[in-house]
Design an enzyme around this catalytic site. Structure first.
Site, PDB file in Angstrom:
ATOM      1  N   VAL A  60       0.875  -1.174   0.000  1.00 51.43           N
ATOM      2  CA  VAL A  60       0.000   0.000   0.000  1.00 51.43           C
ATOM      3  C   VAL A  60       0.910   1.221   0.000  1.00 51.43           C
ATOM      4  O   VAL A  60       2.070   1.153   0.387  1.00 51.43           O
ATOM      5  CB  VAL A  60      -0.963   0.027   1.215  1.00 51.43           C
ATOM      6  N   SER A  61       0.357   2.349  -0.465  1.00 47.62           N
ATOM      7  CA  SER A  61       1.195   3.534  -0.673  1.00 47.62           C
ATOM      8  C   SER A  61       1.505   4.316   0.588  1.00 47.62           C
ATOM      9  O   SER A  61       2.542   4.957   0.689  1.00 47.62           O
ATOM     10  CB  SER A  61       0.530   4.466  -1.691  1.00 47.62           C
ATOM     11  N   THR A  62       0.606   4.319   1.567  1.00 51.90           N
ATOM     12  CA  THR A  62       0.827   5.129   2.762  1.00 51.90           C
ATOM     13  C   THR A  62       0.575   4.305   4.024  1.00 51.90           C
ATOM     14  O   THR A  62      -0.071   3.261   3.983  1.00 51.90           O
ATOM     15  CB  THR A  62      -0.128   6.350   2.800  1.00 51.90           C
ATOM     16  N   GLN A 103      -3.070   3.369   4.936  1.00 52.25           N
ATOM     17  CA  GLN A 103      -3.790   2.301   4.235  1.00 52.25           C
ATOM     18  C   GLN A 103      -3.516   0.950   4.885  1.00 52.25           C
ATOM     19  O   GLN A 103      -2.498   0.766   5.541  1.00 52.25           O
ATOM     20  CB  GLN A 103      -3.392   2.289   2.764  1.00 52.25           C
TER      21      GLN A 103
END
Length: 197
Positions: free
Chosen positions: A8-10, A13
């Protein structure tokens, strides 16, 4: 052996959805991380997963874009896996390098990636030709020579010519000029503030 990779990007998340899907698919080991997929981002777990894989293993992702942000980058990764005799499976798009349909779909994606690369190259070349026809050259911004810097310094000290005019005389934009003479921006802003009061 099925090896999963979840990303996941962050930090906000959650990896649960991907983790559950990869476990259900039969992955015996899952590498996870919270990192952006942008080019240049150091994704340690992704590289660890690639290093862990052996011939006949299958790299499984929840979705194709987990491999990276750019289609070209994704296809490059898949091609590298293929050359190492490692299979690839994307659960959401049903891209399975083991099936004829999956291989065809991946080849279509690869062809699209190549097409968009070529299209971007053509657009860049057309833009450069158009700029050249108008007397502008593409490429990096012109750098100031030692003579230009000395002349610009003298004109700045004299204080009789605006910065935009000095920049024009030495053949650079005002932005480039300020990169060489940051104090010129500060003094100009100070002058504007003084005249406003």
């Amino acid at each position: 052996m099925l090896i999963g990779y979840a990303r996941v990007s962050t930090n906000d998340q959650n990896l649960d959805l991907q983790r559950d899907a990869l476990s259900k698919a039969g992955c015996t080991r899952i590498f996870e991380e919270k990192k952006s997929g942008r080019a240049g981002t150091k994704r340690q777990e992704f590289y660890a997963a690639l290093a862990y894989l052996r011939p006949d293993d299958v790299l499984v992702v929840w979705k194709l874009d987990r491999l990276g942000r750019s289609l070209v980058e994704m296809m490059r990764t898949i091609d590298t896996l293929r050359r190492q005799e490692i299979k690839f499976l994307s659960l959401t798009e049903h891209f399975d390098s083991e099936t004829a349909h999956g291989r065809f779909a991946l080849q279509m994606h690869g062809a699209m990636a190549e097409y968009f690369l070529d299209l971007n190259r053509e657009r860049t070349m057309e833009g450069l030709k158009a700029a050249l026809a108008r007397g502008r050259k593409g490429g990096r911004t012109k750098k100031l020579s030692a003579g230009d810097i000395a002349a610009a310094n003298a004109l700045l000290k004299a204080g009789t010519i605006p910065v935009s005019e000095i920049a024009k005389r030495v053949g650079v934009s005002r932005t480039t000029f300020y990169a060489y003479f940051p104090s010129a921006r500060a003094s100009q802003q100070h002058g504007k503030a003084a005249s406003a009061t």
